[in-house]
Design a protein around this motif. Structure first.
Motif: not given
Ligand code: C2E
Ligand code: CA
Ligand code: CA
Ligand code: CA
Length: 279
Positions: A220-224, A198-201
């Protein structure tokens, strides 16, 4: 001018002295706090964004100070990081979270994973995984009940050590998150190479995101990126319905924040979310 210069120097120097004194006092106090059992674990709910289902908790440390009341970590974690005391705090928190999971199991409550923040200082200790394995075994808590939140800083150590440590944690069944994603500077290759779930923004990109095009672009870029790599995304610090709506639209997987709940003491978590079924 000279006298004035000295004056300024004297001012700064006494200020620095004062700061050093304050740090020393706090350091001694923090050691005492650990000995007197004044640290507390609070737990913040994490939700799935699609359905607002509870998916887990993040354990966050507080200091129950005899005079100053409940002290938030922001006022002692940075000091604990520079003094090296952070590893002891993290070990305490890990044991506390594992004890809590064991207790909830004994009580027949619903089990949701607890995520614990692990500093680079603890992570870099060569006995870290062995110690964690022992604590889980002693309490008969399966590794998959536990999640560890690490920051990009750990990626700056010896890469072989980091990779083999993360792999050992995965073998235990422990889930792994990258915390505060987007605020570090260690590059992105590690996202591909490390067995992360998991990545926590980071909160700084989430707050008022619906009003800020740059933040929107970053989120958006992080989710993509996460989608491409098969990682889940969790947004932290969600405070408003507008922020949540934006994240939902972008396909973010989960969230936590004051909009749903702050971190709460264990008894409050039990009352609200882990009520035992009466048979
Ligand atoms: P973090 O790991 O990024 O944790 C999220 C912080 O944001 C927590 O602050 C949480 O209470 C706060 N937060 C959650 N939702 C919201 C929101 O909607 N709005 C705002 N403004 N804040 C929100 P907290 O508990 O004060 O912790 C601050 C930091 O201290 C944590 O940031 C983490 O870096 C560190 N920390 C806390 N507990 C531990 C611990 O046991 N070990 C280590 N190494 N660090 C810890
Ligand atoms: Ca965290
Ligand atoms: Ca964070
Ligand atoms: Ca943070």
């Amino acid at each position: 001018a000279k006298a004035r210069g000295r004056g300024i120097y004297a001012f700064y120097s006494s200020d620095m002295q004062h700061q050093a004194q304050h740090r020393l006092t706090l350091r001694v106090e923090l050691d005492g706090a650990m000995q007197r059992n004044e640290l507390r674990a609070h737990y913040q709910p994490k939700l799935g964004i699609a359905d607002d289902e509870l998916v887990g908790f993040e354990a966050l440390v507080r200091w129950q100070h005899p005079e100053r009341g409940l002290v938030p970590p922001g006022s002692f974690i940075p000091l604990a990081e520079s003094s090296g005391q952070i590893a002891a705090i993290d070990r305490w928190m890990l044991k506390t979270a594992i004890d809590q999971l064991a207790q909830w199991r004994r009580q027949g409550r619903r089990i949701l994973p607890i995520a614990v923040n692990v500093s680079a200082s603890l992570f870099s200790r060569s006995d870290f995984v062995a110690e964690l394995t022992r604590w889980l075994d002693e309490r008969k808590v399966p590794g998959h009940d536990l999640e560890l939140e690490i920051t990009e800083h750990v990626a700056m150590f010896d890469l072989d050590y980091t990779l083999s440590t993360l792999q050992a944690l995965k073998r235990l069944g422990v889930a792994l998150s990258i915390d505060d994603f987007g605020t570090g500077y260690s590059g992105l290759a590690y996202l591909r190479d490390f067995p992360i779930d998991t990545v926590k923004i980071d909160m700084s990109f989430i707050q008022r995101v619906h009003e800020d095009e740059k933040k929107q672009g970053i989120v958006r870029a992080i989710i993509a990126l996460a989608d491409t790599l098969g990682l889940q995304t969790i947004a932290e610090g969600v405070e408003t319905e507008e922020e949540l709506a934006f994240l939902k639209l972008q396909g973010c997987w989960g969230y936590q924040g004051y909009l749903f709940s702050p971190a709460l003491a264990a008894d409050e978590i039990e009352r609200r979310y882990l009520v035992r079924e009466v048979r």
